[in-house]
Design a protein around this motif. Sequence first.
Motif, PDB file in Angstrom:
ATOM      1  N   ALA A 149       0.828  -1.206   0.000  1.00  0.00           N
ATOM      2  CA  ALA A 149       0.000   0.000   0.000  1.00  0.00           C
ATOM      3  C   ALA A 149       0.861   1.255   0.000  1.00  0.00           C
ATOM      4  CB  ALA A 149      -0.929  -0.001   1.211  1.00  0.00           C
ATOM      5  N   ALA A 202       2.280   1.767  -3.397  1.00  0.00           N
ATOM      6  CA  ALA A 202       1.230   2.168  -4.335  1.00  0.00           C
ATOM      7  C   ALA A 202       0.948   3.662  -4.236  1.00  0.00           C
ATOM      8  CB  ALA A 202      -0.046   1.364  -4.071  1.00  0.00           C
ATOM      9  N   THR A 235      -5.751   3.069  -1.227  1.00  0.00           N
ATOM     10  CA  THR A 235      -5.740   2.165  -2.376  1.00  0.00           C
ATOM     11  C   THR A 235      -7.084   1.465  -2.530  1.00  0.00           C
ATOM     12  OG1 THR A 235      -4.721   0.406  -1.036  1.00  0.00           O
ATOM     13  CG2 THR A 235      -3.248   1.813  -2.297  1.00  0.00           C
TER      14      THR A 235
END
Length: 268
Positions: free
Chosen positions: A124, A127, A209
């Motif tokens: 995460a 990302a 996300t």
Amino acid sequence: MTELSVRPDGTADRTTGLIASREELRLRRELAAVYRLVAHFRMTDLIFTHISVRLPGPEQHFLINPYGLLFEEITASNLVKIDLAGHPVEESPHPVNPAGFVIHSAIHAARSDAHCVLHTHTKAGCAVAAQEHGLLPLNQISMEFYDRLGYHDYEGVALNLAEQRRLVADLGGHPAMILRNHGLLTVGETPAQAFLRMYYLDKACEIQTAATAAGTGLVIPGSDICELTARQLTGEDDSSDLQDDMGYELAWSALLRLVERVAPDYKD
């Protein structure tokens, strides 16, 4: 494994593998606990990434993980003590991650309050580090970092000393930073503070996300509400009717109880 301890006067015989100060022993155990918690909450990247803590004293020594061990293998006794030049100051069979030295030594040298520095490569976190807008204030958890987050552009694997100046400048006085195309970083006056900041920064990235993957419009509160929430969560607020000044301390105590249950050998 040798159970670490000190003499009543706070000294120890190095030939027996004992630690020479009560404060160093305490910090070794607290840092080892953080490594085990990062492993428990699946925030590791095999043997990569790093967490360091500065030791008291004018020498500017700090502890960091032995390069090659999984975080679940790290104990108080196998942490490596190095100086700001990256040189071991005590005999150790383990090397130190060069990128860990570049990042951590720069921040320890520049920030007197950054006693602990924690860096991760979570899914995460990576990302959000790849998203142009960075971390959005989509949830109460992410609002802790509202206007309190640095950003550092990617320069390749952190193996060049020239990057240190830019890392420090981009972090500024913030408690956390997103390393674009790379990962997350938090600092703290204690290992506990650095860990709790990382736990919630990574949680904020997970929320983002998930929310952006839904493909629908996002609801973002106004800047005044985001700032108020940040002040409430960081202990800066004195305008609310009630205060919670014990939550993080209670959370850390609960986390130490967890480590004692799942990885009691961290203290060895």
